[in-house]
Scaffold this motif. Structure first.
Motif, PDB file in Angstrom:
ATOM      1  N   CYS A  80       5.419   6.072  23.604  1.00  0.00           N
ATOM      2  CA  CYS A  80       6.382   5.536  24.566  1.00  0.00           C
ATOM      3  C   CYS A  80       7.392   4.626  23.888  1.00  0.00           C
ATOM      4  O   CYS A  80       8.564   4.575  24.285  1.00  0.00           O
ATOM      5  N   MET A  81       6.971   3.906  22.848  1.00  0.00           N
ATOM      6  CA  MET A  81       7.913   3.051  22.119  1.00  0.00           C
ATOM      7  C   MET A  81       8.950   3.903  21.388  1.00  0.00           C
ATOM      8  O   MET A  81      10.122   3.527  21.291  1.00  0.00           O
ATOM      9  N   VAL A  82       8.533   5.055  20.858  1.00  0.00           N
ATOM     10  CA  VAL A  82       9.494   5.982  20.242  1.00  0.00           C
ATOM     11  C   VAL A  82      10.479   6.469  21.301  1.00  0.00           C
ATOM     12  O   VAL A  82      11.694   6.566  21.056  1.00  0.00           O
ATOM     13  N   ALA A  83       9.962   6.752  22.492  1.00  0.00           N
ATOM     14  CA  ALA A  83      10.831   7.194  23.587  1.00  0.00           C
ATOM     15  C   ALA A  83      11.864   6.129  23.932  1.00  0.00           C
ATOM     16  O   ALA A  83      13.013   6.438  24.258  1.00  0.00           O
ATOM     17  N   VAL A  84      11.482   4.866  23.854  1.00  0.00           N
ATOM     18  CA  VAL A  84      12.411   3.762  24.138  1.00  0.00           C
ATOM     19  C   VAL A  84      13.572   3.770  23.140  1.00  0.00           C
ATOM     20  O   VAL A  84      14.735   3.546  23.508  1.00  0.00           O
ATOM     21  N   ILE A  85      13.269   4.044  21.879  1.00  0.00           N
ATOM     22  CA  ILE A  85      14.319   4.104  20.853  1.00  0.00           C
ATOM     23  C   ILE A  85      15.302   5.235  21.165  1.00  0.00           C
ATOM     24  O   ILE A  85      16.527   5.078  21.053  1.00  0.00           O
ATOM     25  N   VAL A  86      14.768   6.382  21.585  1.00  0.00           N
ATOM     26  CA  VAL A  86      15.627   7.527  21.922  1.00  0.00           C
ATOM     27  C   VAL A  86      16.551   7.166  23.088  1.00  0.00           C
ATOM     28  O   VAL A  86      17.756   7.440  23.058  1.00  0.00           O
ATOM     29  N   VAL A  87      15.995   6.531  24.130  1.00  0.00           N
ATOM     30  CA  VAL A  87      16.807   6.144  25.288  1.00  0.00           C
ATOM     31  C   VAL A  87      17.914   5.180  24.868  1.00  0.00           C
ATOM     32  O   VAL A  87      19.068   5.293  25.307  1.00  0.00           O
ATOM     33  N   THR A  88      17.584   4.233  23.993  1.00  0.00           N
ATOM     34  CA  THR A  88      18.572   3.246  23.547  1.00  0.00           C
ATOM     35  C   THR A  88      19.717   3.907  22.792  1.00  0.00           C
ATOM     36  O   THR A  88      20.894   3.571  23.002  1.00  0.00           O
ATOM     37  N   PRO A  97       0.980   4.616  31.330  1.00  0.00           N
ATOM     38  CA  PRO A  97       2.286   4.502  30.676  1.00  0.00           C
ATOM     39  C   PRO A  97       3.177   5.732  30.801  1.00  0.00           C
ATOM     40  O   PRO A  97       4.367   5.588  31.100  1.00  0.00           O
ATOM     41  N   PRO A  98       2.662   6.968  30.600  1.00  0.00           N
ATOM     42  CA  PRO A  98       3.560   8.121  30.746  1.00  0.00           C
ATOM     43  C   PRO A  98       4.067   8.312  32.169  1.00  0.00           C
ATOM     44  O   PRO A  98       5.213   8.712  32.377  1.00  0.00           O
ATOM     45  N   THR A  99       3.226   8.015  33.149  1.00  0.00           N
ATOM     46  CA  THR A  99       3.656   8.139  34.543  1.00  0.00           C
ATOM     47  C   THR A  99       4.741   7.112  34.855  1.00  0.00           C
ATOM     48  O   THR A  99       5.724   7.415  35.545  1.00  0.00           O
ATOM     49  N   ARG A 100       4.573   5.897  34.330  1.00  0.00           N
ATOM     50  CA  ARG A 100       5.591   4.862  34.545  1.00  0.00           C
ATOM     51  C   ARG A 100       6.924   5.285  33.947  1.00  0.00           C
ATOM     52  O   ARG A 100       7.989   5.096  34.552  1.00  0.00           O
ATOM     53  N   LEU A 101       6.876   5.852  32.741  1.00  0.00           N
ATOM     54  CA  LEU A 101       8.127   6.250  32.091  1.00  0.00           C
ATOM     55  C   LEU A 101       8.835   7.341  32.884  1.00  0.00           C
ATOM     56  O   LEU A 101      10.046   7.274  33.098  1.00  0.00           O
ATOM     57  N   VAL A 102       8.095   8.359  33.326  1.00  0.00           N
ATOM     58  CA  VAL A 102       8.698   9.433  34.118  1.00  0.00           C
ATOM     59  C   VAL A 102       9.266   8.870  35.419  1.00  0.00           C
ATOM     60  O   VAL A 102      10.364   9.244  35.843  1.00  0.00           O
ATOM     61  N   TYR A 103       8.535   7.966  36.042  1.00  0.00           N
ATOM     62  CA  TYR A 103       8.988   7.365  37.308  1.00  0.00           C
ATOM     63  C   TYR A 103      10.316   6.638  37.119  1.00  0.00           C
ATOM     64  O   TYR A 103      11.275   6.867  37.862  1.00  0.00           O
ATOM     65  N   TYR A 104      10.376   5.757  36.117  1.00  0.00           N
ATOM     66  CA  TYR A 104      11.601   4.990  35.883  1.00  0.00           C
ATOM     67  C   TYR A 104      12.770   5.899  35.486  1.00  0.00           C
ATOM     68  O   TYR A 104      13.897   5.733  35.960  1.00  0.00           O
ATOM     69  N   GLU A 105      12.506   6.854  34.595  1.00  0.00           N
ATOM     70  CA  GLU A 105      13.593   7.694  34.094  1.00  0.00           C
ATOM     71  C   GLU A 105      14.167   8.583  35.197  1.00  0.00           C
ATOM     72  O   GLU A 105      15.389   8.755  35.278  1.00  0.00           O
ATOM     73  N   PHE A 107      14.331  -1.269  28.308  1.00  0.00           N
ATOM     74  CA  PHE A 107      13.717  -2.598  28.251  1.00  0.00           C
ATOM     75  C   PHE A 107      12.441  -2.657  29.081  1.00  0.00           C
ATOM     76  O   PHE A 107      11.436  -3.232  28.653  1.00  0.00           O
ATOM     77  N   ARG A 108      12.473  -2.051  30.276  1.00  0.00           N
ATOM     78  CA  ARG A 108      11.301  -2.096  31.148  1.00  0.00           C
ATOM     79  C   ARG A 108      10.116  -1.369  30.510  1.00  0.00           C
ATOM     80  O   ARG A 108       9.003  -1.901  30.432  1.00  0.00           O
ATOM     81  N   VAL A 109      10.358  -0.137  30.051  1.00  0.00           N
ATOM     82  CA  VAL A 109       9.285   0.659  29.439  1.00  0.00           C
ATOM     83  C   VAL A 109       8.859   0.034  28.112  1.00  0.00           C
ATOM     84  O   VAL A 109       7.671   0.003  27.783  1.00  0.00           O
ATOM     85  N   GLY A 110       9.829  -0.475  27.346  1.00  0.00           N
ATOM     86  CA  GLY A 110       9.503  -1.108  26.069  1.00  0.00           C
ATOM     87  C   GLY A 110       8.599  -2.304  26.248  1.00  0.00           C
ATOM     88  O   GLY A 110       7.618  -2.482  25.514  1.00  0.00           O
ATOM     89  N   TYR A 111       8.906  -3.137  27.228  1.00  0.00           N
ATOM     90  CA  TYR A 111       8.074  -4.323  27.478  1.00  0.00           C
ATOM     91  C   TYR A 111       6.666  -3.922  27.900  1.00  0.00           C
ATOM     92  O   TYR A 111       5.667  -4.457  27.392  1.00  0.00           O
TER      93      TYR A 111
END
Length: 328
Positions: A89-97, A172-180, A223-227
């Protein structure tokens, strides 16, 4: 080799379904948006295309991480692989940024050099209608997954408020999909408004403004997913509701009088339980051990609890257990 393949298949089946299906869906959406952008040159379409690309890459990373996180503990890694998902998920945060930066750069370019040709806007509108429908469908599925993982029941429009309130309790993966997909759906609506306004009015700057706003929404997700995942990597205590649920299972045994101490650590979507329980006086050591193992087996029957370590004490006559909910 056959056993290894079967093991891999079983791990894939346990992977987070929300992120897997969202990755496939967003890949198709990104391709369609890319074609629409190439035909029309719309900045708003570029922004939503970049967001869909980021979503597809992220969700594929996250699905892979969720599969690896299901691996059983080994002698070298006795605590299991639950925190692997946080790394992905942290790698995913870098991609989003990175995608957010590119989207914002395009938005500022459009502010300096607004697009004057509004022909073909209907292509963008058609693509965005399909995109919003697809992203909205995935978002609703993510809502249901959040409610399922947090064990909350809701119906109709109540699912939106209930999922927003309990999303932190999801994996964590469900949270990321939800936010995105929340941002993808709202960003698609914003892009459609910008395309229609620039097509029928002289306010061409809205194309760039919408791109910048979508970029800021992507940064908010990062920022939300990264935190959340930084906290998960460090190791975080389970929510009070989980602690209360575990305590109820323990106290359901009539021989248990108190919980002397207990710690529940969350890793990914799993929980590690450690505690000392007090039993009624006068029991033999053999009987006390039987009670301990019976309580442990009841806790392990919960699919979200991966391991349990319990110690036993004789009742000291003092009430030690105070739920976190009572302290709040």
């Amino acid at each position: 080799m056959e056993q290894t393949n079967e093991s891999i298949r079983s791990l894939i089946k346990k992977g987070n379904k929300s992120s897997g299906s969202a990755a496939i869906g967003n890949t198709g959406i990104a391709i369609v948006k890319g074609i629409a952008f190439a035909l029309t040159g719309s900045g708003s379409m570029f922004a939503t295309m970049m967001h869909s690309i980021a979503d597809a890459v992220n969700q594929m990373f996250v699905f892979t991480g969720s599969v690896l996180a299901e691996k059983r503990p080994t002698r070298r890694f006795p605590d299991g692989f639950g925190r692997v998902i946080n790394l992905f998920c942290m790698v995913a945060v870098i991609v989003v940024t990175i995608m957010a930066y590119e989207t914002m750069h395009e938005g500022f370019h459009l502010l300096k050099h607004p697009a004057t040709d509004s022909q073909g806007y209907w292509i963008n509108v058609l693509v965005l209608v399909l995109s919003i429908a697809a992203d909205g469908f995935v978002w609703v599925k993510a809502m249901n997954e959040v409610l399922h993982e947090s064990r909350v029941e809701a119906k109709g429009l109540g699912k939106f408020t209930a999922s927003l309130k309990n999303v932190k309790r999801a994996a964590p993966p469900t949270r990321l999909v939800y936010y995105e997909d929340l941002v993808a759906t709202s960003g698609g609506l914003l892009a459609m408004i910008a395309i229609l306004v620039t097509a029928f009015t002289n306010f061409k700057l809205l194309d760039g403004v919408s791109s910048i706003l979508i970029a800021f929404m992507m940064i908010g997700v990062a920022f939300r997913v990264g935190y959340d995942n930084m906290v998960g990597l460090i190791g975080v205590a389970a929510p009070p509701e989980i602690e209360e649920r575990v305590a109820k299972i323990i106290f359901d045994d009539p021989w248990v009088t108190d919980i002397y101490q207990m710690r529940i650590l969350q890793e990914g979507r799993y929980y590690h339980v450690e505690g000392l329980i007090e039993l009624k006086r006068g029991m033999t050591l053999a009987d006390a051990d039987d009670i301990k193992f019976k309580v442990r087996d009841k806790l392990l029957a919960d699919p979200h609890i991966s391991d349990v370590t319990l110690g036993i004490l004789e009742d000291n006559g003092i009430r030690n257990w105070v739920p976190q909910l009572d302290l709040q």
